[in-house]
Design a protein around this motif. Structure first.
Motif, mmCIF file in Angstrom:
data_model
loop_
_atom_site.group_PDB
_atom_site.id
_atom_site.type_symbol
_atom_site.label_atom_id
_atom_site.label_comp_id
_atom_site.label_asym_id
_atom_site.label_seq_id
_atom_site.Cartn_x
_atom_site.Cartn_y
_atom_site.Cartn_z
ATOM 1 N N PRO A 1 0.374 -1.015 -0.057
ATOM 2 C CA PRO A 1 0.144 0.216 -0.356
ATOM 3 C C PRO A 1 0.796 1.649 -0.063
ATOM 4 C CG PRO A 1 -0.669 -1.483 1.643
ATOM 5 C CD PRO A 1 0.576 -1.768 1.376
ATOM 6 N N GLU A 2 2.377 1.014 0.665
ATOM 7 C CA GLU A 2 2.802 2.379 0.299
ATOM 8 C C GLU A 2 3.117 2.698 -0.491
ATOM 9 O OE1 GLU A 2 6.485 4.861 0.549
ATOM 10 O OE2 GLU A 2 6.483 2.757 -1.279
ATOM 11 N N ARG A 3 3.026 2.041 -1.795
ATOM 12 C CA ARG A 3 3.507 2.810 -3.591
ATOM 13 C C ARG A 3 1.867 3.481 -3.957
ATOM 14 N NH1 ARG A 3 5.100 -2.436 -6.604
ATOM 15 N NH2 ARG A 3 7.548 -2.186 -5.858
ATOM 16 N N ARG A 4 0.930 3.479 -2.753
ATOM 17 C CA ARG A 4 -0.076 4.464 -3.236
ATOM 18 C C ARG A 4 -0.459 5.510 -2.449
ATOM 19 N NH1 ARG A 4 -3.355 -1.514 -5.257
ATOM 20 N NH2 ARG A 4 -1.114 -1.817 -7.066
ATOM 21 N N SER A 5 0.839 5.522 -1.062
ATOM 22 C CA SER A 5 0.354 7.017 -0.459
ATOM 23 C C SER A 5 0.497 8.505 -0.920
ATOM 24 C CB SER A 5 1.240 6.441 0.991
ATOM 25 O OG SER A 5 2.588 6.644 0.320
ATOM 26 N N ASP A 6 -0.019 8.941 0.057
ATOM 27 C CA ASP A 6 0.017 10.342 -0.236
ATOM 28 C C ASP A 6 1.605 10.810 -0.616
ATOM 29 O OD1 ASP A 6 -1.927 11.257 -0.233
ATOM 30 O OD2 ASP A 6 -2.202 11.676 1.659
ATOM 31 N N THR A 7 2.852 9.860 0.184
ATOM 32 C CA THR A 7 4.067 10.310 0.214
ATOM 33 C C THR A 7 4.715 9.169 -0.357
ATOM 34 O OG1 THR A 7 4.230 9.046 2.155
ATOM 35 C CG2 THR A 7 4.263 11.310 2.364
#
Length: 429
Positions: free
Chosen positions: A304-310
């Motif tokens: 999921p990190e790849r699609r977070s705001d950062t």
């Protein structure tokens, strides 16, 4: 006894993957009698590394499986010692190319190559932390099943064993230098959000990794197969072919190289660039070295990190840098394809010298094609709107920097490739 390095580089939480890859190590040791050095290169944060340490501590002791869990501090100590032993100029720069502060898919694998050499391994088998093994009849489908029998041996032995082959008879005396398969599941590059928003824009963006002078029909074909791996069909039974492996048919999450490849030429150490770890696939192919192409595909998923705001803008930047790198790599790939067996020495091992020459010559290319790529990307991202349009604003500010980085990444690769033989010798036990 055949000693191999089964490697898992990671910068994210993956305790379950550590447990699973240890099972593959046990399979390699039990089924093939291999001495497995399981190497976990951990660039994650301290809290995540603590989770990984607990996962490693819980692994059952297994005969002929040795686990090495190295954080970046331990990796840095090894690299400093190796660089010092090599006696090469500008050791601090070499260290930064091997262990950069930013994400580098090529650099983490280069560290694995050197450590595999230091551990006395005959081959390196790489897996990824954002993938898992398929199951068949309730059992994991381990790629090492096809990687171990023939890697490093003359192709003629593989052919004589009854393995299916489409290899030219003239290549049967060459060593099997690569074994690999692809993946099933999600796209290897996390850009399916673009396709869901606008299929036309997806085509425009993905086609930018083709050479600029390709005809539209050829670009359409490239877009259709790009980043899709083996699709989504599950494993139902083994198929393996002795062949010169097409780089589009395998993935770096599911690959094994003989030491005669990775001890001769490294991977590009480019930072923040997806796909920067695929160079050796092209080199093995263009040199005409045999490989095993099999169907024990690994299941790919996205964190999921790849699609977070950062994470989103950081990942899109890596994708843009990949597209810009193609200006140089297509030129180098063309030269390698033309050179063919001239890329090999009299012992049928890849040669670093022509690669260094091709890389240095490519840095003189006109940047006009990359300016065109950036213009097309700006149009595409703005058409998508939302967070993509916001990224286009960032991209407009970064244009000059990204153009410079794409060129300097190639210069760094040439410098590392030139230093690589000395580093490998220094790493030997």
């Amino acid at each position: 006894m055949n000693r191999i390095c089964l490697c898992l580089p990671t910068n994210r939480a993956c305790a379950a993957t550590i447990t699973a890859i240890h099972q593959e190590a046990a399979y390699a040791a039990g089924r093939f009698g291999a001495d497995v050095q399981l190497l976990i290169l951990d660039s994650s944060d301290e809290r995540t590394r603590a989770e990984h340490r607990r996962a490693v501590a819980a692994l059952p002791p297994t005969t002929y499986v040795t686990v090495h869990h190295l954080d970046e501090n331990a990796q840095r100590v090894f690299l400093r010692r190796t660089i010092e032993t090599a006696g090469l100029p500008d050791p601090d720069r070499l260290l930064s190319l091997m262990l950069p502060p930013a994400v580098s898919y090529g650099a983490c694998t280069n560290r694995a190559f050197l450590l595999a050499t230091a551990l006395g391994c005959d081959s390196l088998h790489r897996r990824d932390s954002d993938s898992t093994y398929q199951l068949h009849d309730g059992q994991p489908v381990f790629p090492v099943h096809h990687e171990l029998p023939y890697l490093g041996r003359p192709a003629a032995e593989a052919a004589a064993s009854g393995l299916r082959t489409d290899l030219d008879a003239a290549l049967l005396g060459h060593p099997v230098s690569l074994a690999g398969a692809s993946f099933v599941g999600e796209l290897s590059v996390d850009i399916d959000g673009i396709r869901q928003l606008d299929d036309g824009v997806y085509h425009d963006v993905v086609s930018l990794w083709a050479p600029g002078d390709w005809p539209e029909e050829r670009k359409r074909d490239l877009v259709e197969e790009s980043f899709t791996g083996a699709g989504r069909a599950p494993f139902t039974g083994d198929r393996a072919t002795l062949t010169v492996v097409d780089a589009m048919r395998v993935d770096m999450c599911n690959i094994a190289f003989d030491r005669a490849v990775y001890e001769r030429v490294p991977l590009p150490p480019a930072t923040d660039t997806i796909g920067s770890d695929y160079f050796l696939l092209h080199l093995v192919h263009d040199a005409g070295l045999p490989g095993i192409l099999h169907n024990r595909h690994i299941e790919n998923f996205h964190t999921p990190e790849r699609r977070s705001d950062t994470g989103f803008p950081a990942y899109q930047r890596r994708f843009v840098k990949f597209l810009l790198s193609m200006l140089y790599f297509h030129d180098v790939y063309g030269r390698m394809a033309e050179a063919g067996e001239r890329l090999l020495d009299d012992r049928r091992r890849v040669r670093a010298d022509p690669i260094v020459e091709f890389l240095r010559e490519s840095t003189t290319l006109d940047r006009a094609e990359n300016l065109w790529r950036l213009d097309r990307l700006d149009t595409a991202y703005r058409k998508l709107g939302g967070r993509y349009a916001a990224f286009a604003d960032r991209l407009a500010v970064m244009r000059g920097q990204l153009l410079d980085e794409a060129e300097s990444d190639i210069e760094d690769f040439a410098d590392l490739a030139q230093a690589w033989p000395a580093l490998v010798e220094a790493a030997r036990p």
